[in-house]
Design a protein around this motif. Structure first.
Motif, mmCIF file in Angstrom:
data_model
loop_
_atom_site.group_PDB
_atom_site.id
_atom_site.type_symbol
_atom_site.label_atom_id
_atom_site.label_comp_id
_atom_site.label_asym_id
_atom_site.label_seq_id
_atom_site.Cartn_x
_atom_site.Cartn_y
_atom_site.Cartn_z
ATOM 1 N N MET A 1 30.142 -60.095 -15.648
ATOM 2 C CA MET A 1 29.054 -60.847 -15.026
ATOM 3 C C MET A 1 28.738 -62.108 -15.817
ATOM 4 O O MET A 1 28.545 -63.187 -15.249
ATOM 5 C CB MET A 1 27.805 -59.966 -14.916
ATOM 6 N N GLN A 2 28.708 -61.967 -17.116
ATOM 7 C CA GLN A 2 28.433 -63.113 -17.975
ATOM 8 C C GLN A 2 29.523 -64.163 -17.827
ATOM 9 O O GLN A 2 29.244 -65.365 -17.744
ATOM 10 C CB GLN A 2 28.325 -62.650 -19.424
ATOM 11 N N GLY A 3 30.775 -63.728 -17.770
ATOM 12 C CA GLY A 3 31.892 -64.644 -17.608
ATOM 13 C C GLY A 3 31.861 -65.376 -16.270
ATOM 14 O O GLY A 3 32.366 -66.501 -16.159
ATOM 15 N N LEU A 4 31.267 -64.748 -15.268
ATOM 16 C CA LEU A 4 31.145 -65.372 -13.944
ATOM 17 C C LEU A 4 29.947 -66.316 -13.858
ATOM 18 O O LEU A 4 29.747 -66.972 -12.838
ATOM 19 C CB LEU A 4 31.018 -64.289 -12.870
ATOM 20 N N GLY A 5 29.162 -66.355 -14.899
ATOM 21 C CA GLY A 5 28.006 -67.240 -14.907
ATOM 22 C C GLY A 5 26.765 -66.647 -14.284
ATOM 23 O O GLY A 5 25.819 -67.373 -13.955
ATOM 24 N N LEU A 6 26.744 -65.315 -14.108
ATOM 25 C CA LEU A 6 25.556 -64.669 -13.569
ATOM 26 C C LEU A 6 24.484 -64.583 -14.653
ATOM 27 O O LEU A 6 24.794 -64.355 -15.823
ATOM 28 C CB LEU A 6 25.872 -63.261 -13.056
ATOM 29 N N LEU A 7 23.248 -64.727 -14.245
ATOM 30 C CA LEU A 7 22.131 -64.624 -15.182
ATOM 31 C C LEU A 7 21.779 -63.158 -15.405
ATOM 32 O O LEU A 7 21.897 -62.337 -14.488
ATOM 33 C CB LEU A 7 20.911 -65.362 -14.625
ATOM 34 N N PRO A 8 21.328 -62.798 -16.602
ATOM 35 C CA PRO A 8 20.911 -61.411 -16.828
ATOM 36 C C PRO A 8 19.640 -61.105 -16.042
ATOM 37 O O PRO A 8 18.713 -61.904 -16.004
ATOM 38 C CB PRO A 8 20.663 -61.362 -18.342
ATOM 39 N N LYS A 9 19.599 -59.940 -15.395
ATOM 40 C CA LYS A 9 18.419 -59.576 -14.621
ATOM 41 C C LYS A 9 18.017 -58.131 -14.880
ATOM 42 O O LYS A 9 17.429 -57.458 -14.029
ATOM 43 C CB LYS A 9 18.688 -59.802 -13.131
ATOM 44 N N GLY A 10 18.328 -57.660 -16.079
ATOM 45 C CA GLY A 10 17.879 -56.331 -16.466
ATOM 46 C C GLY A 10 16.556 -56.424 -17.196
ATOM 47 O O GLY A 10 15.720 -57.267 -16.891
ATOM 48 N N ASN A 11 16.373 -55.571 -18.180
ATOM 49 C CA ASN A 11 15.132 -55.571 -18.945
ATOM 50 C C ASN A 11 15.236 -56.467 -20.171
ATOM 51 O O ASN A 11 16.306 -56.575 -20.791
ATOM 52 C CB ASN A 11 14.795 -54.145 -19.385
ATOM 53 N N ALA A 12 14.144 -57.112 -20.526
ATOM 54 C CA ALA A 12 14.007 -57.884 -21.768
ATOM 55 C C ALA A 12 15.104 -58.928 -21.927
ATOM 56 O O ALA A 12 15.660 -59.108 -23.016
ATOM 57 C CB ALA A 12 13.981 -56.942 -22.976
#
Length: 406
Positions: A59-70
């Motif tokens: 996900m990070q490599g695809l440029g997605l933003l983190p949307k979990g906790n903290a």
């Protein structure tokens, strides 16, 4: 030592992405997630956490933003496993708890609507409850169930990044599905994106075994009035089996129960379901590419449309009869002819002992005519252990009768 080896194996596979972003194929994703090294990805295990780390890295490599906790890609949840199959799982800490990990990535297009695209990544580990394997412990790789859905989800993230801007996109790899839709259930009660913005949810669970006739099951088609029209107008040539109910044995149910339109894509059960033989080399990767393109076309068709209107559907699972006996077959849930087609026969069960075979279509059980899955289940529910009756099947155009004892 085992966990260290697995971690370095994971680094070797994904380390190259930190140097230069490259397109990762469906087969590469499935091969990693369904490898013996990951031990079946059972919820809460070190191997599941390695799978979560792989998905997070993708996900990070695809440029997605983190949307979990903290500010992370992870949403963890703890629960007490069921001891009574009829009781509800209790979330929260305490003795004998298990920790599951949802993995969430986000595309923020500053839109008012959000599309949720999900697939569970956990599986059965070495077997245990839910396994249909009867020869002891073995790694249940879960290539179709559900490395296939995760890989298609990641490919959709690649396609949607920088193309369609009418919605935001939340990509979710769910944990705890095999234990009772736990990860999706937890998310809907603890959302990291406001559910009021959710336009619809797409779930992919077992999309790796598209058959030669291109039969594709899509559930949830009654959860908004426009689904049948959109699905048929964008269909590139699938033989569609559309089912209206938004309730089923996969993660879309959790979102339907929060009044969100859903679709669940599924290519059917098979003899490797919940067995160690559900391996990556058996998947139809061309079929998965077609499904990915189809889902993208559906999303594109709705890109500039207004927010969908939710509609409740009949809960078909409430009508399923209870059984005291089992025939010992795997039904073909995609069969659209008259009767109940047998897609697999279990060893040393009534069907095999009577002589029934894969491909037989059950058209009569006892005094009851069988026209579809529901009539088959109603007929089966009338029998008790020790009963003997006749079953009539259509075997390659010929009617054949067998005596069967439960």
């Amino acid at each position: 030592m085992k966990n260290s080896i697995l971690f370095f194996f994971f680094l070797a596979l994904v380390g190259c992405k930190t140097e230069k972003q490259k397109i990762v194929s469906l087969e590469e994703d499935v091969s990693f997630l369904a490898s013996d090294s990951l031990g079946g990805r059972e919820t809460g295990t070190a191997e599941e956490r390695i799978a979560a780390a792989y998905i997070q890295e993708r996900m990070q490599g695809l440029g997605l933003l983190p949307k979990g906790n903290a500010g992370t890609y992870y949403q963890t949840f703890t629960f007490k496993p069921k001891t009574d199959p009829h009781s509800e799982v209790q979330f929260g800490g305490g003795d004998s708890t298990i920790t599951g990990t949802n993995v969430l990535g986000y595309i923020d297009n500053k839109a008012e609507k959000t599309i949720i695209i999900g697939a569970h990544y956990d599986h059965l580990g070495m077997g245990g409850q839910g396994s249909l394997y009867r020869e002891g412990e073995a790694v249940h790789n879960g290539a179709d169930d559900n490395a296939s859905g995760v890989s298609v989800m990641l490919q959709l993230a690649q396609k949607l990044k920088d193309t369609l801007h009418g919605s935001n996109y939340l990509f979710m790899a769910f944990s705890g599905e095999e234990m009772g839709l736990l990860g999706s259930n937890y998310f809907t009660k603890n959302p990291t994106v406001a559910l009021s913005t959710a336009n619809y949810m797409i779930n992919m669970d077992m999309v790796g075994r598209l058959r030669e006739d291109k039969t594709l099951s899509i559930s949830g088609t009654g959860t908004t009035p426009i689904w049948p029209q959109v699905l048929n107008s964008t269909n590139p040539g699938f033989k569609l089996v559309l089912q209206e109910s938004g309730v089923g044995p996969s993660d879309h149910t959790s979102f339907y129960l929060h009044d969100i339109p859903v679709l669940h894509f599924f290519t059917g059960q098979h003899e490797d379901y919940h067995k160690p033989s559900d391996d990556s080399e058996k998947l139809n990767y061309t079929g998965m590419e077609m499904i990915s393109a189809y889902i993208y076309a559906v999303i594109k068709e709705l890109d500039d449309k207004a927010k969908l209107k939710f509609k409740k559907t009949k809960n078909e699972s409430e009508e399923v009869p209870r059984f005291k006996v089992a025939l010992g077959v795997v039904p073909d849930y995609l069969f659209d002819g008259k009767g109940m087609r047998i897609d697999g026969v279990s060893e040393d069960k009534p069907a095999q002992r009577a002589g029934l075979q894969k491909g037989d279509v059950v058209i009569q059980l006892g005094d009851s005519t069988v026209t579809d899955m529901m009539s088959y289940m109603r007929a089966l529910s009338t029998f008790e252990e020790g009963n003997t009756t006749n079953v009539v099947v259509d075997r390659k155009g010929a009617k054949v009768s067998f005596e069967i004892t439960f």
